[in-house]
Design a protein around this motif. Structure first.
Motif, PDB file in Angstrom:
ATOM      1  N   ARG A 166     -14.276  -7.196   9.222  1.00 46.26           N
ATOM      2  CA  ARG A 166     -14.584  -7.181   7.782  1.00 46.26           C
ATOM      3  C   ARG A 166     -13.443  -6.680   6.915  1.00 46.26           C
ATOM      4  NH1 ARG A 166     -20.585  -4.784   6.840  1.00 46.26           N
ATOM      5  NH2 ARG A 166     -19.875  -3.119   8.219  1.00 46.26           N
ATOM      6  N   VAL A 167     -12.631  -5.781   7.462  1.00 43.68           N
ATOM      7  CA  VAL A 167     -11.605  -5.141   6.635  1.00 43.68           C
ATOM      8  C   VAL A 167     -10.427  -4.704   7.510  1.00 43.68           C
ATOM      9  CG1 VAL A 167     -12.690  -2.842   6.792  1.00 43.68           C
ATOM     10  CG2 VAL A 167     -11.199  -3.357   4.885  1.00 43.68           C
ATOM     11  N   LYS A 168      -9.233  -4.914   6.983  1.00 42.05           N
ATOM     12  CA  LYS A 168      -8.036  -4.420   7.671  1.00 42.05           C
ATOM     13  C   LYS A 168      -7.771  -2.995   7.215  1.00 42.05           C
ATOM     14  CE  LYS A 168      -3.301  -5.498   8.883  1.00 42.05           C
ATOM     15  NZ  LYS A 168      -2.179  -6.389   8.794  1.00 42.05           N
ATOM     16  N   PHE A 169      -7.485  -2.827   5.932  1.00 38.31           N
ATOM     17  CA  PHE A 169      -7.294  -1.514   5.338  1.00 38.31           C
ATOM     18  C   PHE A 169      -8.154  -1.422   4.091  1.00 38.31           C
ATOM     19  CE2 PHE A 169      -3.232  -2.351   7.514  1.00 38.31           C
ATOM     20  CZ  PHE A 169      -3.247  -1.281   8.404  1.00 38.31           C
ATOM     21  N   VAL A 170      -8.522  -0.209   3.714  1.00 36.95           N
ATOM     22  CA  VAL A 170      -9.364   0.010   2.542  1.00 36.95           C
ATOM     23  C   VAL A 170      -8.459   0.279   1.343  1.00 36.95           C
ATOM     24  CG1 VAL A 170     -11.189   1.420   1.532  1.00 36.95           C
ATOM     25  CG2 VAL A 170     -11.216   0.916   3.991  1.00 36.95           C
ATOM     26  N   ASN A 171      -8.393  -0.693   0.439  1.00 39.88           N
ATOM     27  CA  ASN A 171      -7.579  -0.541  -0.769  1.00 39.88           C
ATOM     28  C   ASN A 171      -8.414  -0.585  -2.051  1.00 39.88           C
ATOM     29  OD1 ASN A 171      -5.054  -0.273   0.532  1.00 39.88           O
ATOM     30  ND2 ASN A 171      -4.997  -2.473   0.874  1.00 39.88           N
TER      31      ASN A 171
ATOM     32  N   GLN B  63      -6.638   4.072  -7.572  1.00 41.61           N
ATOM     33  CA  GLN B  63      -7.512   3.270  -6.709  1.00 41.61           C
ATOM     34  C   GLN B  63      -8.082   4.132  -5.589  1.00 41.61           C
ATOM     35  OE1 GLN B  63      -4.228   0.186  -6.421  1.00 41.61           O
ATOM     36  NE2 GLN B  63      -6.008  -1.037  -5.783  1.00 41.61           N
ATOM     37  N   LEU B  64      -7.239   4.984  -5.018  1.00 38.12           N
ATOM     38  CA  LEU B  64      -7.701   5.858  -3.941  1.00 38.12           C
ATOM     39  C   LEU B  64      -8.800   6.790  -4.440  1.00 38.12           C
ATOM     40  CD1 LEU B  64      -7.391   6.758  -0.986  1.00 38.12           C
ATOM     41  CD2 LEU B  64      -5.722   8.447  -1.800  1.00 38.12           C
ATOM     42  N   HIS B  65      -8.637   7.327  -5.631  1.00 34.13           N
ATOM     43  CA  HIS B  65      -9.668   8.198  -6.204  1.00 34.13           C
ATOM     44  C   HIS B  65     -10.991   7.440  -6.366  1.00 34.13           C
ATOM     45  CE1 HIS B  65      -7.216  11.756  -6.871  1.00 34.13           C
ATOM     46  NE2 HIS B  65      -6.244  10.936  -7.255  1.00 34.13           N
ATOM     47  N   LYS B  66     -10.921   6.180  -6.767  1.00 34.41           N
ATOM     48  CA  LYS B  66     -12.139   5.369  -6.890  1.00 34.41           C
ATOM     49  C   LYS B  66     -12.811   5.177  -5.532  1.00 34.41           C
ATOM     50  CE  LYS B  66     -10.896   2.779 -11.034  1.00 34.41           C
ATOM     51  NZ  LYS B  66     -10.555   1.470 -11.603  1.00 34.41           N
ATOM     52  N   ILE B  67     -12.011   4.948  -4.498  1.00 31.65           N
ATOM     53  CA  ILE B  67     -12.550   4.797  -3.140  1.00 31.65           C
ATOM     54  C   ILE B  67     -13.238   6.090  -2.707  1.00 31.65           C
ATOM     55  CG2 ILE B  67     -11.922   4.510  -0.698  1.00 31.65           C
ATOM     56  CD1 ILE B  67      -9.587   2.668  -1.800  1.00 31.65           C
ATOM     57  N   HIS B  68     -12.582   7.209  -2.918  1.00 32.43           N
ATOM     58  CA  HIS B  68     -13.156   8.490  -2.509  1.00 32.43           C
ATOM     59  C   HIS B  68     -14.376   8.857  -3.336  1.00 32.43           C
ATOM     60  CE1 HIS B  68      -9.175   9.654  -0.383  1.00 32.43           C
ATOM     61  NE2 HIS B  68      -9.959   8.904   0.362  1.00 32.43           N
ATOM     62  N   ASP B  69     -14.347   8.566  -4.630  1.00 29.72           N
ATOM     63  CA  ASP B  69     -15.531   8.806  -5.465  1.00 29.72           C
ATOM     64  C   ASP B  69     -16.710   7.981  -4.963  1.00 29.72           C
ATOM     65  OD1 ASP B  69     -14.012  10.528  -7.007  1.00 29.72           O
ATOM     66  OD2 ASP B  69     -13.774   9.130  -8.692  1.00 29.72           O
ATOM     67  N   HIS B  70     -16.444   6.726  -4.606  1.00 26.37           N
ATOM     68  CA  HIS B  70     -17.472   5.833  -4.057  1.00 26.37           C
ATOM     69  C   HIS B  70     -18.026   6.412  -2.745  1.00 26.37           C
ATOM     70  CE1 HIS B  70     -19.432   2.177  -2.609  1.00 26.37           C
ATOM     71  NE2 HIS B  70     -18.702   2.275  -1.511  1.00 26.37           N
ATOM     72  N   MET B  71     -17.136   6.825  -1.843  1.00 23.86           N
ATOM     73  CA  MET B  71     -17.547   7.383  -0.554  1.00 23.86           C
ATOM     74  C   MET B  71     -18.443   8.609  -0.753  1.00 23.86           C
ATOM     75  SD  MET B  71     -15.115   9.080   2.400  1.00 23.86           S
ATOM     76  CE  MET B  71     -14.547  10.391   1.293  1.00 23.86           C
TER      77      MET B  71
END
Length: 180
Positions: A20-25, A68-76
């Motif tokens: 499904r995913v290679k890296f999370v960007n 973008q990383l902050h958005k990923i971590h906020d989502h997590m």
């Protein structure tokens, strides 16, 4: 002094290098591994803090911006909160691999800095990761270590996933290998 569990992110909490995913960007590429929410919730019941410590060299390499990383971590963090699981803080190294920084695992700066900030007894804490650099960082910081995968000679324990690792950590704590 307080106790904590430090979790690597990619390969421990979420999928990486899968079909499904290679890296999370970006947040839509973030898929939790099975049982992660339950594992973190159970760790929350026994530890003062659960942290994420992650190398994110994609920033230094230009594949993603810190925003973008902050958005990923906020989502997590938000998705885990919906399931009753809490991540207290996320620390990350944005530097390129081999940049020579002090924060990139296998160095222990992220763990040690969180330990100082939150008054953590690192000897009563655990680092969980899926690479030898995670285990080395935990050892350098003075934590017990759990490897997610098949084999790591430096780790105190090896389990195939975070859910089973969390069960071992809690049992290890209860039997007194890591007393308060």
């Amino acid at each position: 002094m307080k106790r904590a569990v430090f979790l690597d992110r990619d390969g421990v909490i979420n999928e990486v290098l899968t079909h499904r995913v290679k890296f999370v960007n970006e947040p839509k590429q973030f898929y939790f591994l099975p049982g992660v929410e339950v594992a973190i919730k159970s760790l929350n019941d026994y530890f003062d803090y659960v942290f994420v410590v992650t190398n994110q060299g994609g920033i230094g390499l230009g594949f993603m911006k810190e925003k973008q990383l902050h958005k990923i971590h906020d989502h997590m963090v938000a998705e885990l909160e919906k399931k009753g699981a809490t991540i207290h803080e996320v620390a990350y190294c944005p530097h390129k691999p081999k940049a020579g920084c002090k924060c990139r695992k296998p160095n222990s700066k992220m763990i040690v800095d969180l330990g100082k900030k939150f008054k953590i007894d690192l000897e009563q804490s655990y680092m969980v990761g899926d690479t030898d650099t995670d285990i080395q960082a935990g050892k350098k910081a003075g934590t017990r270590t759990v490897f997610i995968g098949k084999h790591d000679p430096l780790a105190d324990a090896v389990y195939p996933n975070l859910k089973e690792a969390a069960q071992w950590i809690i049992q290890d704590l209860k039997i007194g290998n890591n007393p308060q």
